[in-house]
Design an enzyme around this catalytic site. Structure first.
Site, PDB file in Angstrom:
ATOM      1  N   TYR A 116      -0.979   5.160  -3.412  1.00  0.00           N
ATOM      2  CA  TYR A 116      -1.339   3.921  -2.359  1.00  0.00           C
ATOM      3  C   TYR A 116      -2.144   4.622  -1.265  1.00  0.00           C
ATOM      4  O   TYR A 116      -1.731   5.743  -0.596  1.00  0.00           O
ATOM      5  CB  TYR A 116       0.208   3.763  -1.885  1.00  0.00           C
ATOM      6  CG  TYR A 116       0.265   2.561  -0.903  1.00  0.00           C
ATOM      7  CD1 TYR A 116       0.106   1.264  -1.108  1.00  0.00           C
ATOM      8  CD2 TYR A 116       0.043   2.904   0.557  1.00  0.00           C
ATOM      9  CE1 TYR A 116       0.252   0.218  -0.147  1.00  0.00           C
ATOM     10  CE2 TYR A 116      -0.084   1.968   1.809  1.00  0.00           C
ATOM     11  CZ  TYR A 116       0.000   0.599   1.228  1.00  0.00           C
ATOM     12  OH  TYR A 116       0.014  -0.427   2.202  1.00  0.00           O
ATOM     13  N   GLU A 204      -6.169  -2.098   2.113  1.00  0.00           N
ATOM     14  CA  GLU A 204      -5.054  -1.510   1.442  1.00  0.00           C
ATOM     15  C   GLU A 204      -5.627  -1.320  -0.015  1.00  0.00           C
ATOM     16  O   GLU A 204      -6.201  -2.586  -0.617  1.00  0.00           O
ATOM     17  CB  GLU A 204      -3.803  -2.413   1.308  1.00  0.00           C
ATOM     18  CG  GLU A 204      -2.799  -1.733   0.775  1.00  0.00           C
ATOM     19  CD  GLU A 204      -1.456  -2.848   0.601  1.00  0.00           C
ATOM     20  OE1 GLU A 204      -1.786  -3.730  -0.282  1.00  0.00           O
ATOM     21  OE2 GLU A 204      -0.632  -2.443   1.102  1.00  0.00           O
TER      22      GLU A 204
END
Ligand code: ADP
Ligand code: MG
Length: 394
Positions: A116, A204
């Site tokens: 992530y 993101e």
């Protein structure tokens, strides 16, 4: 403002980030042409909506998965046909889901490990922050709640920008090998430049992956922008997809009204954001649920108030309206005239409670009383909230 994954991936490419090739289709007729742009082999078919959790999402007709890996172009065609025009429900869309109006085809990549990576604004520290985790591909809120030690946070000083030692440190802490750290540093540098130069609120990548062959690649892409800086970026404004926005919010923005739809049934029409927040709070306090946040601004005109009533009443969930106006910049009599004129022109059929306070309040109340309209006056904010909640119970 949010954009779709396929648009975010194009920005990634522009900033030198490694992303696989892809093509989009907005209608069934466009599917074959889009597939023809991709090499033969496994293809991922991805529903494009402004919400995450698509992989684990489900369509309202029972078809499971807003992200599907197809073994062949024929299967990709079949999946895309099922997604286009269908409504996808994910944990981020709410129960009503979102209609899929675009599908994105991209090459399927073999995954050795998922990570992530994001950059966003840490409001408490007033600094951009890089967030990275070895727990990629999952819901990051879940990771933050259950294993917060697996989330790495590093602030970036905007005066200095991202420094390469910071990027290297994050790469090594994620457990990447030397060769992957090199790729990661370049990727994070591009991601920082995108975040900074395009005035992003958030970028993101979930998941960021390493392939079995050791290549670092962004498999998903989510980018949102600071609305207050959009005027500086006509190229970004062009990416806006009105299909993804609430039509009531689009209409409100045309009249410079600050409107956000909520899921209750008491509409609020208020001047000033702070007063609007207080109004929503007090409605909840007395057991009601606000249907919206609506700030008509300090110097609202009759035209704006009329537009506000029209927008409020276009929502079938609205069962009552609370108008709460403080006459400061604008005098109460002018506001009362605006409310009366607007109420006449849009024909309000639900209970309407009006609380006025401030300059010329007496005159304002007389105008409301003499209008012949079914307006319930209120003396205070608490009185107004009680009256509208009570009106809905009857
Ligand atoms: P969402 O976050 O909305 O669920 P993603 O783009 O992250 O959508 O896709 C969900 C999952 O599907 C990813 O975590 C990844 O495991 C898999 N996936 C997505 N794109 C690809 C791809 N190009 N190749 C292989 N797997 C993929
Ligand atoms: Mg994802």
């Amino acid at each position: 403002m949010n954009i779709h994954e396929y648009q975010a991936k194009q920005l990634f490419r522009d900033f030198g980030l490694p992303v696989a090739r892809g093509a989009v289709a907005k209608t069934p007729a466009e599917i074959d042409a889009a597939l023809a742009q991709l090499p033969a082999g496994k293809i991922v078919v991805k529903s494009q909506i402004h919400a995450g959790g698509r992989g684990k999402g489900k369509f309202t007709d029972g078809f499971a998965g807003g992200v599907k890996i197809a073994a062949s172009p024929a299967q990709a065609r079949e999946y895309a046909g099922k997604m286009l025009g269908n409504t996808l429900v994910t944990h981020q869309t709410g129960p009503s889901g979102r209609k899929v109006q675009t599908v994105f085809f991209t090459e399927a990549t073999d995954i050795a490990k998922e990570y992530y990576l994001a950059i966003l604004l840490d409001r408490a520290a007033s600094l951009p922050v890089i967030i990275a985790s070895t727990e990629g591909g999952m819901d990051i809120e879940h990771v933050a709640a259950h294993t917060p030690e697996k989330i790495l946070r590093r602030h970036v000083d905007p005066a200095l920008g991202l420094r390469s030692f910071q990027a290297r440190e994050i790469g090594y802490r994620l457990g990447l090998g030397d060769e992957q750290v090199k790729q990661f540093v370049k990727l994070l540098d591009g991601l920082w430049k995108l975040f900074w130069e395009k005035d992003c609120a958030m970028v993101e990548i979930n998941p960021l992956i390493v392939t079995p062959a050791g290549q670092v690649e962004a498999l998903d892409a989510k980018v949102s922008f600071d609305d207050n800086a959009l005027y500086r970026h006509p190229d970004i404004q062009a990416l806006r997809d009105l299909n993804e926005e609430d039509p009531k919010e689009i209409e409100a923005s045309k009249f410079s009204l600050n409107y956000i739809a909520l899921d209750g049934n008491i509409a609020c029409l208020v001047n000033g954001a702070g007063l609007a927040m207080a109004t929503m709070d007090i409605i909840q306090y007395f057991g009601g649920k606000p249907a919206n946040f609506l700030d008509v601004g300090g110097g609202a005109t009759e035209e704006q108030v009329t537009a506000a009533f029209r927008i409020i009443l276009s929502d079938p969930a609205v069962k009552g309206i609370l108008v709460n106006i403080f006459g400061g910049i604008m005098k109460c009599d002018i506001i009362a005239r605006g409310v009366v004129a607007a109420a006449r022109s849009v024909q309000i059929k639900v209970p309407l409670v009006v609380r006025l306070e401030g300059t010329n309040v007496q005159l304002g109340r007389e105008i409301l009383a003499q209008s012949g309209l079914a307006i319930t006056p209120a003396d205070s904010l608490a009185d107004a909230a009680k009256k509208i909640v009570a009106a809905l119970k009857n």
